[in-house]
Design an enzyme around this catalytic site. Sequence first.
Site, mmCIF file in Angstrom:
data_model
loop_
_atom_site.group_PDB
_atom_site.id
_atom_site.type_symbol
_atom_site.label_atom_id
_atom_site.label_comp_id
_atom_site.label_asym_id
_atom_site.label_seq_id
_atom_site.Cartn_x
_atom_site.Cartn_y
_atom_site.Cartn_z
ATOM 1 N N GLN A 24 25.864 17.451 53.986
ATOM 2 C CA GLN A 24 26.105 18.503 52.988
ATOM 3 C C GLN A 24 26.838 17.814 51.861
ATOM 4 O O GLN A 24 27.795 17.088 52.117
ATOM 5 C CB GLN A 24 27.002 19.604 53.571
ATOM 6 C CG GLN A 24 26.394 20.427 54.657
ATOM 7 C CD GLN A 24 25.437 21.468 54.151
ATOM 8 O OE1 GLN A 24 25.063 21.461 52.979
ATOM 9 N NE2 GLN A 24 25.016 22.347 55.027
ATOM 10 N N SER A 25 26.419 18.065 50.605
ATOM 11 C CA SER A 25 26.947 17.180 49.578
ATOM 12 C C SER A 25 28.407 17.405 49.236
ATOM 13 O O SER A 25 29.108 16.472 48.903
ATOM 14 C CB SER A 25 26.113 17.230 48.315
ATOM 15 O OG SER A 25 25.468 18.430 48.211
ATOM 16 N N THR A 26 28.908 18.647 49.307
ATOM 17 C CA THR A 26 30.323 18.793 48.978
ATOM 18 C C THR A 26 31.055 19.400 50.164
ATOM 19 O O THR A 26 30.448 20.021 51.029
ATOM 20 C CB THR A 26 30.522 19.731 47.773
ATOM 21 O OG1 THR A 26 30.009 21.003 48.153
ATOM 22 C CG2 THR A 26 29.788 19.228 46.552
ATOM 23 N N GLN A 29 30.337 23.019 50.533
ATOM 24 C CA GLN A 29 29.103 23.338 51.244
ATOM 25 C C GLN A 29 29.297 23.185 52.740
ATOM 26 O O GLN A 29 28.769 23.960 53.535
ATOM 27 C CB GLN A 29 27.977 22.410 50.789
ATOM 28 C CG GLN A 29 27.373 22.829 49.468
ATOM 29 C CD GLN A 29 26.231 21.916 49.071
ATOM 30 O OE1 GLN A 29 25.942 20.951 49.757
ATOM 31 N NE2 GLN A 29 25.598 22.227 47.961
ATOM 32 N N GLY A 65 29.968 16.016 53.073
ATOM 33 C CA GLY A 65 30.889 16.073 51.944
ATOM 34 C C GLY A 65 30.651 14.985 50.920
ATOM 35 O O GLY A 65 31.434 14.828 49.998
#
Length: 688
Positions: A24-26, A29, A65
């Site tokens: 998940q990119s952040t 998220q 992240g």
Amino acid sequence: MSIESNQKVTAGHLKRDAYLYVRQSTMRQVFENSESTERQYALRQRALALGWPSDRVIVIDSDLGQSGASAVDRAGFQKLVAEVGMGRGGIVLGLEVSRLARNSADWHRLLEICALTDTLILDQDGLYDPAHFNDRLLLGLKGTMSEAELHTLRARLRGGILNKARRGELHCGLPAGLIYDARGCVVLDPDRQVQETVRLLFQTFARTGTLRAAVKHFRQQGLLFPKRAAAGPHKGQLVWVHLSLGRASTVLHNPFYAGAYAYGRGRYRKQPDGRYRHEHLPQDQWQVLIRDAHPGYISWQDYETNLQRLRSSAKALGFERDAGPAREGPALLQGRVVCGLCGSRMHVHYNIRRKGGMITNYVCAGRTRQYGDPLCQSILGTGIDAAVGKLLVEAVTPMALDLALAVQQEIAARLEEADRLRHRQVERAQYEADLARRRYMQVDPANRLVADALEADWNAKLRALAEAQEEYQRRRAEDRLVVDDTERRRILALATDFPAIWHDPNTPQRERKRMLGLLIEDVTLIKQREITAAVRFRGGASKTLTLPRPLTPQQLRATDEHVRRQIDELLDEYTDAQVARILNEQNLRTGAGGSFDTVSVKWVRYSAKIKSLKERLLDAGWLTVKQVSARLGLSRTSICKLRVQGKLRGRICNDHGQWLYWLPDHMHSGPSMESTVSVPLLEMQYEN
Ligand SMILES: [Zn+2]
């Protein structure tokens, strides 16, 4: 799909591991979009269904992240690529696999490697074999779409931000001294102290004209400057810090203080290592600049004047002048000295001697530059240069032969590097000349004053360019001389005969410095009771030298001890001029090597705290004419007359012809001096 899948999965695949990549990119998220994460983990069931035993499904989720925009900093993705590359993976699983990498280059590299190592790829839509053309086309397309999606998203986001900034409505971090009020408008900080301090900086700069002087003023007055903490637990809060040169420069460059709204004054450039570097843009390339957008501390015109002043003094500041290629000066350690007290690089300062030649000083102005503090330390270089040279000669001899070729190659490389650096200067001069020309072209010809100034500037820049080119060609020719055949042989001889080359008076100092640069990384100096020089060799070895503190110029010029003692003795009887004459008759010399005169004797007296003839006489009970007149109640003229008549004992006590008098004991009391004058008087002891 299942039939096809089963055909694609072979026993060979099943022997190897299955890699499930979860991302998940952040961080947001990761917390909010837990459903997606669950779906990603659910893919594990698919792997089991295809025949992988559960203990061979390896989950890679260390990139939770992390953005997928680049593979750099994503240890998980790199691990995945490495495992697949080593042929350990039978299949790679991911939800929307193309999102494994939002960057086409990373994605295609993964596909390539999968194809080479016969690794399958599986996402929620199906199972692919990258070795098959059709599958690979599809996967490639997915990757491109994914990258395009990211681009559109970003563009939309940026466009929105930019539109808001164009209207001057985008809130950005304000510098200390300005705040947003309740309506969201920029106003001066109501805190009086903040306002006055910011004003003071602008006023001081206007008064003194240089940043350094302004910083120094703050320092001397013990004033702090407000700053908004950019990060950390106090982010956004006002803190008071020492005003550094850098901060003062930032303040003067900030258009917000001039009441202007600006956006996009710099940009971030991606570096090859994936990190971003901030670049300042020239004013004409700023994305948004709205003048008179809010109240400011100075007018726009003042702002521009300030920048002009800063530019003109920027050259003299020259932060880069301390390091760089070896230059001609005699200071051996130029560019290699580090201050042991504050860690700044020390620079070389030459004092020209009246008798010819130069004295080298290593000076640390690190904190002077930063904060306007007094000089950190200044050390006479002669002794240090000699000691380091000696150390070098001793250290080099044993490892001579190994060094030979390295030295030669290095010298060639160094010459090239120096050449490159010098060429930079030509380029810079060229750029400045172009800039001056453009400025001149852009100015309204009716604006005579500005046009004239700009034309003069342009001409000056052109002259500087010509000089730089000439200098560059000259140095280049010199360098060629250095590496021609005879010189090459000499350099080769360096290995076997380093000490001889080092001591050879024909070796140019610049060459000596280059050789030193090949062997020594830097030298850290501390001046205390003695001087400590920590020499760091290239390759890690180090050696600490301890040197006595060199004599100060006063100490160097001090008169010899025995001469001083003689002066002391002579002063019991003679005045300064007489002492000088006696010393010269004995052919004695001052510390500086000259003959004596009244001034030099006086100087020795002062510096050695020796009493003069007059002081000695007064101590012994002799009286000045004033004192005698007070005691005897006589006028100066009468006293003089008495002396001339031989009735009063007197003597000259200095070169101005001042008289001192000796009164016999019984004369001290009475005003009835008529009777006392008859005392037998001694002859005058000395008359000049
Ligand atoms: Zn220092």
